[in-house]
Design a protein around this motif. Structure first.
Motif, PDB file in Angstrom:
ATOM      1  N   ARG A   1       4.794  15.903  -2.015  1.00  0.00           N
ATOM      2  CA  ARG A   1       4.553  14.587  -2.598  1.00  0.00           C
ATOM      3  C   ARG A   1       3.875  13.678  -1.580  1.00  0.00           C
ATOM      4  O   ARG A   1       4.234  13.677  -0.415  1.00  0.00           O
ATOM      5  CB  ARG A   1       5.858  13.951  -3.044  1.00  0.00           C
ATOM      6  CG  ARG A   1       6.490  14.694  -4.185  1.00  0.00           C
ATOM      7  CD  ARG A   1       7.770  13.993  -4.606  1.00  0.00           C
ATOM      8  NE  ARG A   1       8.408  14.727  -5.663  1.00  0.00           N
ATOM      9  CZ  ARG A   1       8.243  14.456  -6.953  1.00  0.00           C
ATOM     10  NH1 ARG A   1       7.473  13.471  -7.313  1.00  0.00           N
ATOM     11  NH2 ARG A   1       8.857  15.159  -7.864  1.00  0.00           N
ATOM     12  N   ARG A   2       2.911  12.888  -2.063  1.00  0.00           N
ATOM     13  CA  ARG A   2       2.219  11.965  -1.164  1.00  0.00           C
ATOM     14  C   ARG A   2       3.061  10.719  -0.927  1.00  0.00           C
ATOM     15  O   ARG A   2       3.170  10.241   0.187  1.00  0.00           O
ATOM     16  CB  ARG A   2       0.867  11.580  -1.743  1.00  0.00           C
ATOM     17  CG  ARG A   2       0.166  10.575  -0.868  1.00  0.00           C
ATOM     18  CD  ARG A   2      -1.238  10.302  -1.284  1.00  0.00           C
ATOM     19  NE  ARG A   2      -1.806   9.303  -0.385  1.00  0.00           N
ATOM     20  CZ  ARG A   2      -3.039   8.889  -0.429  1.00  0.00           C
ATOM     21  NH1 ARG A   2      -3.856   9.378  -1.326  1.00  0.00           N
ATOM     22  NH2 ARG A   2      -3.467   7.974   0.416  1.00  0.00           N
ATOM     23  N   TYR A   3       3.655  10.183  -1.984  1.00  0.00           N
ATOM     24  CA  TYR A   3       4.438   8.953  -1.876  1.00  0.00           C
ATOM     25  C   TYR A   3       5.921   9.262  -2.051  1.00  0.00           C
ATOM     26  O   TYR A   3       6.305   9.927  -3.006  1.00  0.00           O
ATOM     27  CB  TYR A   3       4.010   7.947  -2.955  1.00  0.00           C
ATOM     28  CG  TYR A   3       2.569   7.525  -2.823  1.00  0.00           C
ATOM     29  CD1 TYR A   3       2.208   6.530  -1.935  1.00  0.00           C
ATOM     30  CD2 TYR A   3       1.575   8.122  -3.587  1.00  0.00           C
ATOM     31  CE1 TYR A   3       0.878   6.142  -1.808  1.00  0.00           C
ATOM     32  CE2 TYR A   3       0.250   7.734  -3.462  1.00  0.00           C
ATOM     33  CZ  TYR A   3      -0.085   6.744  -2.575  1.00  0.00           C
ATOM     34  OH  TYR A   3      -1.389   6.357  -2.449  1.00  0.00           O
ATOM     35  N   VAL A   4       6.739   8.779  -1.126  1.00  0.00           N
ATOM     36  CA  VAL A   4       8.186   8.975  -1.201  1.00  0.00           C
ATOM     37  C   VAL A   4       8.886   7.648  -0.897  1.00  0.00           C
ATOM     38  O   VAL A   4       8.361   6.814  -0.161  1.00  0.00           O
ATOM     39  CB  VAL A   4       8.675  10.057  -0.208  1.00  0.00           C
ATOM     40  CG1 VAL A   4       8.171  11.416  -0.597  1.00  0.00           C
ATOM     41  CG2 VAL A   4       8.276   9.737   1.201  1.00  0.00           C
ATOM     42  N   ALA A   5      10.063   7.464  -1.490  1.00  0.00           N
ATOM     43  CA  ALA A   5      10.858   6.261  -1.214  1.00  0.00           C
ATOM     44  C   ALA A   5      11.753   6.551  -0.025  1.00  0.00           C
ATOM     45  O   ALA A   5      12.417   7.587   0.041  1.00  0.00           O
ATOM     46  CB  ALA A   5      11.696   5.890  -2.431  1.00  0.00           C
ATOM     47  N   ARG A   6      11.747   5.646   0.921  1.00  0.00           N
ATOM     48  CA  ARG A   6      12.609   5.780   2.099  1.00  0.00           C
ATOM     49  C   ARG A   6      13.543   4.588   2.145  1.00  0.00           C
ATOM     50  O   ARG A   6      13.133   3.457   1.933  1.00  0.00           O
ATOM     51  CB  ARG A   6      11.764   5.801   3.369  1.00  0.00           C
ATOM     52  CG  ARG A   6      10.841   6.985   3.432  1.00  0.00           C
ATOM     53  CD  ARG A   6      11.035   7.723   4.710  1.00  0.00           C
ATOM     54  NE  ARG A   6      10.268   8.960   4.704  1.00  0.00           N
ATOM     55  CZ  ARG A   6       9.481   9.334   5.681  1.00  0.00           C
ATOM     56  NH1 ARG A   6       9.335   8.565   6.740  1.00  0.00           N
ATOM     57  NH2 ARG A   6       8.848  10.478   5.624  1.00  0.00           N
ATOM     58  N   GLY A   7      14.787   4.860   2.429  1.00  0.00           N
ATOM     59  CA  GLY A   7      15.761   3.791   2.557  1.00  0.00           C
ATOM     60  C   GLY A   7      15.562   3.017   3.847  1.00  0.00           C
ATOM     61  O   GLY A   7      15.407   3.600   4.914  1.00  0.00           O
ATOM     62  N   VAL A   8      15.518   1.713   3.728  1.00  0.00           N
ATOM     63  CA  VAL A   8      15.427   0.816   4.882  1.00  0.00           C
ATOM     64  C   VAL A   8      16.522  -0.225   4.703  1.00  0.00           C
ATOM     65  O   VAL A   8      17.063  -0.377   3.612  1.00  0.00           O
ATOM     66  CB  VAL A   8      14.033   0.141   4.986  1.00  0.00           C
ATOM     67  CG1 VAL A   8      12.957   1.171   5.239  1.00  0.00           C
ATOM     68  CG2 VAL A   8      13.709  -0.659   3.759  1.00  0.00           C
ATOM     69  N   PRO A   9      16.877  -0.944   5.741  1.00  0.00           N
ATOM     70  CA  PRO A   9      17.915  -1.961   5.589  1.00  0.00           C
ATOM     71  C   PRO A   9      17.563  -2.959   4.485  1.00  0.00           C
ATOM     72  O   PRO A   9      16.481  -3.537   4.479  1.00  0.00           O
ATOM     73  CB  PRO A   9      17.939  -2.652   6.955  1.00  0.00           C
ATOM     74  CG  PRO A   9      17.440  -1.612   7.906  1.00  0.00           C
ATOM     75  CD  PRO A   9      16.425  -0.828   7.130  1.00  0.00           C
ATOM     76  N   GLY A  10      18.443  -3.069   3.505  1.00  0.00           N
ATOM     77  CA  GLY A  10      18.237  -4.004   2.408  1.00  0.00           C
ATOM     78  C   GLY A  10      17.542  -3.420   1.198  1.00  0.00           C
ATOM     79  O   GLY A  10      17.285  -4.135   0.235  1.00  0.00           O
ATOM     80  N   GLY A  11      17.208  -2.137   1.183  1.00  0.00           N
ATOM     81  CA  GLY A  11      16.570  -1.557   0.009  1.00  0.00           C
ATOM     82  C   GLY A  11      15.717  -0.345   0.321  1.00  0.00           C
ATOM     83  O   GLY A  11      16.123   0.529   1.076  1.00  0.00           O
ATOM     84  N   TYR A  12      14.510  -0.319  -0.264  1.00  0.00           N
ATOM     85  CA  TYR A  12      13.616   0.827  -0.151  1.00  0.00           C
ATOM     86  C   TYR A  12      12.200   0.364   0.139  1.00  0.00           C
ATOM     87  O   TYR A  12      11.804  -0.726  -0.225  1.00  0.00           O
ATOM     88  CB  TYR A  12      13.583   1.616  -1.466  1.00  0.00           C
ATOM     89  CG  TYR A  12      14.875   2.276  -1.798  1.00  0.00           C
ATOM     90  CD1 TYR A  12      15.146   3.565  -1.373  1.00  0.00           C
ATOM     91  CD2 TYR A  12      15.844   1.618  -2.545  1.00  0.00           C
ATOM     92  CE1 TYR A  12      16.347   4.176  -1.672  1.00  0.00           C
ATOM     93  CE2 TYR A  12      17.044   2.220  -2.847  1.00  0.00           C
ATOM     94  CZ  TYR A  12      17.293   3.500  -2.418  1.00  0.00           C
ATOM     95  OH  TYR A  12      18.469   4.105  -2.710  1.00  0.00           O
ATOM     96  N   ARG A  13      11.423   1.241   0.794  1.00  0.00           N
ATOM     97  CA  ARG A  13       9.981   1.056   0.967  1.00  0.00           C
ATOM     98  C   ARG A  13       9.322   2.362   0.567  1.00  0.00           C
ATOM     99  O   ARG A  13       9.930   3.431   0.655  1.00  0.00           O
ATOM    100  CB  ARG A  13       9.614   0.754   2.422  1.00  0.00           C
ATOM    101  CG  ARG A  13      10.216  -0.464   3.000  1.00  0.00           C
ATOM    102  CD  ARG A  13       9.411  -1.713   3.180  1.00  0.00           C
ATOM    103  NE  ARG A  13       8.002  -1.747   3.042  1.00  0.00           N
ATOM    104  CZ  ARG A  13       7.164  -2.168   3.988  1.00  0.00           C
ATOM    105  NH1 ARG A  13       7.619  -2.543   5.158  1.00  0.00           N
ATOM    106  NH2 ARG A  13       5.875  -2.233   3.749  1.00  0.00           N
ATOM    107  N   ILE A  14       8.080   2.285   0.164  1.00  0.00           N
ATOM    108  CA  ILE A  14       7.341   3.481  -0.232  1.00  0.00           C
ATOM    109  C   ILE A  14       6.495   3.927   0.951  1.00  0.00           C
ATOM    110  O   ILE A  14       5.713   3.148   1.498  1.00  0.00           O
ATOM    111  CB  ILE A  14       6.464   3.203  -1.466  1.00  0.00           C
ATOM    112  CG1 ILE A  14       7.356   2.840  -2.652  1.00  0.00           C
ATOM    113  CG2 ILE A  14       5.604   4.420  -1.793  1.00  0.00           C
ATOM    114  CD1 ILE A  14       6.603   2.421  -3.883  1.00  0.00           C
TER     115      ILE A  14
END
Length: 62
Positions: free
Chosen positions: A4-17
């Motif tokens: 997959r090219r785009y994945v969601a990563r957990g960061v403090p306070g939520g998610y970033r792509i």
């Protein structure tokens, strides 16, 4: 199955792509996991659908 090219990563306070090909963050910080947006980005990537999903996730932040 391809990677997959785009994945969601957990960061403090939520998610970033994360853009695996460009090796950088894509879009805004999301408080909820953007499953629909990731499916669209990794699939057809229809610009109007991506824009609508971005607006939806931005509205959820308020």
């Amino acid at each position: 199955m391809s990677r997959r090219r785009y994945v969601a990563r957990g960061v403090p306070g939520g998610y970033r792509i994360w853009d695996s090909k460009g090796r950088r963050w894509w879009g805004d910080h999301c408080e909820l996991c953007p499953d629909d947006l990731l499916t669209e980005l990794n699939g057809a990537a229809d610009p109007s659908r991506v824009t609508a999903l971005l607006k939806r996730y931005r509205a959820l932040k308020r």
